[in-house]
Design a protein around this motif. Sequence first.
Motif, short mmCIF file in Angstrom:
data_model
loop_
_atom_site.label_atom_id
_atom_site.label_comp_id
_atom_site.label_asym_id
_atom_site.label_seq_id
_atom_site.Cartn_x
_atom_site.Cartn_y
_atom_site.Cartn_z
N ALA A 17 44.24 -140.05 2.74
CA ALA A 17 44.76 -139.55 1.47
C ALA A 17 46.22 -139.93 1.27
CB ALA A 17 44.59 -138.03 1.39
N ALA A 18 47.00 -139.86 2.33
CA ALA A 18 48.42 -140.17 2.23
C ALA A 18 48.67 -141.62 1.86
CB ALA A 18 49.12 -139.85 3.55
N MET A 19 47.82 -142.52 2.37
CA MET A 19 48.06 -143.94 2.15
C MET A 19 47.78 -144.39 0.72
SD MET A 19 49.35 -144.99 4.84
CE MET A 19 50.03 -143.34 4.95
N SER A 20 47.08 -143.57 -0.06
CA SER A 20 46.70 -143.99 -1.41
C SER A 20 47.90 -144.19 -2.32
CB SER A 20 45.75 -142.95 -2.02
OG SER A 20 46.38 -141.69 -2.13
N SER A 21 49.05 -143.65 -1.94
CA SER A 21 50.23 -143.76 -2.80
C SER A 21 51.29 -144.71 -2.26
CB SER A 21 50.85 -142.37 -3.01
OG SER A 21 51.29 -141.83 -1.77
N LEU A 22 50.99 -145.41 -1.16
CA LEU A 22 52.00 -146.28 -0.56
C LEU A 22 51.91 -147.70 -1.09
CD1 LEU A 22 52.02 -145.17 3.17
CD2 LEU A 22 53.29 -144.25 1.23
N ASP A 23 53.03 -148.41 -0.99
CA ASP A 23 53.05 -149.81 -1.41
C ASP A 23 52.59 -150.70 -0.26
OD1 ASP A 23 55.19 -149.99 0.35
OD2 ASP A 23 56.70 -149.89 -1.23
N ALA A 24 52.44 -152.00 -0.55
CA ALA A 24 51.91 -152.93 0.44
C ALA A 24 52.85 -153.08 1.63
CB ALA A 24 51.67 -154.30 -0.22
N TYR A 25 54.14 -153.08 1.38
CA TYR A 25 55.13 -153.22 2.46
C TYR A 25 54.97 -152.09 3.47
CZ TYR A 25 59.79 -152.92 4.64
OH TYR A 25 60.83 -152.84 5.53
N THR A 26 54.93 -150.86 2.96
CA THR A 26 54.86 -149.70 3.84
C THR A 26 53.49 -149.57 4.49
OG1 THR A 26 56.40 -148.62 2.32
CG2 THR A 26 55.38 -147.24 4.00
N SER A 27 52.44 -149.90 3.75
CA SER A 27 51.09 -149.74 4.30
C SER A 27 50.86 -150.64 5.51
CB SER A 27 50.05 -150.04 3.22
OG SER A 27 49.96 -151.43 2.96
N ALA A 28 51.45 -151.84 5.50
CA ALA A 28 51.28 -152.75 6.63
C ALA A 28 51.98 -152.21 7.88
CB ALA A 28 51.82 -154.13 6.28
N ILE A 29 53.15 -151.60 7.69
CA ILE A 29 53.84 -150.97 8.82
C ILE A 29 53.03 -149.79 9.34
CG2 ILE A 29 55.94 -149.74 9.50
CD1 ILE A 29 57.47 -151.42 7.48
N PHE A 30 52.49 -148.99 8.41
CA PHE A 30 51.67 -147.84 8.80
C PHE A 30 50.45 -148.28 9.60
CE2 PHE A 30 47.77 -145.55 7.85
CZ PHE A 30 48.05 -144.31 8.38
N ALA A 31 49.79 -149.37 9.20
CA ALA A 31 48.59 -149.81 9.90
C ALA A 31 48.89 -150.13 11.36
CB ALA A 31 48.01 -151.05 9.20
#
Length: 453
Positions: free
Chosen positions: A164-178
């Motif tokens: 649910a949290a990732m649905s609002s993140l941008d591509a830059y941040t999502s790649a770091i999160f992964a």
Amino acid sequence: MGEAFTNFFGGSPLNRLSWLRTSHSFLNAVVVSPATRWILFNGGQPLIASHPGTQNRSLALLTTEDVKPLLGAEPFFGQCEQEGEHCAPDVPALEAARVRGLPIVFLGLKEAETSGSALPSSDFKDPHTAVEKLKGIPNKINEFIENSELAKDGSTLTFLEPRAAMSSLDAYTSAIFAEARSMVDWNQRNKFCPACGSPAYSMWAGWKLACTSLLPWADNADRKPCPSGRGLHNFAHPRTDPVVIMLAVDESGEKILLGRNKKFPAKFYSALAGFIEPGETFEDAVKREMWEEAGVKVWNPRYHSGQPWPYPANLMPDSSAPIRTDLDNELEDAGWYTREEVLAVLRHTSGTNMSRRDYKKMAEIQDGPDSKPAATDTQSGTVSLVHSDPSIKAKEAAMTKPQERSVEDNTDDEPPFRMPPVTALAGVLIQHWAEGKIVLGADANVSTVKGNL
């Protein structure tokens, strides 16, 4: 061959500096650099910042001063038997070792200027040069701040269910999160040596686990040497489990096969998926999984793109082939859907939307029933570290904008069925087929769409 489509969670902006993971002198300098930012996890849930006056959320990127109480005594890497003691740099079993305190993972460095190449600049070829080139001079931190800078700015910090949290993140941040969540999960799950059962400890800034029986001060009297002390062992390093995501297209090219897992949220259908088994290629797995799950024979699988999936650590390559669901009994239903039917759902305002309850239900399919960790359980908290350039403040302020659709919205109350959002690889594959971006034929290749979601 054109560049493949870059999916959500992919296209990491970080230089991982893997050759410096063994250097505790470099890592200790990175920890105290003013430009370093930290991502916190609690039981796999990331710390998320909700910003005042907006509906936007982002990963909470904390400073070293914010997290200092969680790090324990220095040195942070290269620890020895006695607290505060620095180990020698030439002891293999203690390379960037962290034998006490919460696990820390060094994610990488965002260089001020990037060439688009995976190759690093010469500024980071060795530990000594790298430390000199870090943005910001490392400072000795004499006190910690009880409240983080984000909290002082009015942001609300909460550990949230990651899907649910990732649905609002941008591509830059999502790649770091992964990268961060996959590594945090691996460190959390592997507490003991698979070879002998002894407790494991962290090396290489969270990228290697070793058996405590190999520590120089370990008491190994009356026991056989641990087998992990010799040779290369796959359980000592992070693993990624490959999964195939398949979208079967009928011979007319106008219908696709979508299925519904028995545990999916209501009316939710998606592309079929399955793990690649030992001794299989991607193509073999696609054919086997399609037959096992839906009783459909497919041929000529085509690669579309890949996506790292940090739940917990998968790599999912996309492929674009009477139905039966009684072979492995994973599916509750499956059916062929026309392009018009799929586009109608894509046009619907809630056709690919998922609620927090939906995300929680999807998480339980893989993780089991929710067992939210107590906030006071410090052992469930894990810290990930990312070093960045001074422009990180601008990155932190950049908020996500909604993805624009190429089809008109339908405002009907309820869609006939629902499909994955475009943050998931299955959602990308379905949308690309519906919009004619995937062409199948004897000489056709997947269209090379560039850019980030």
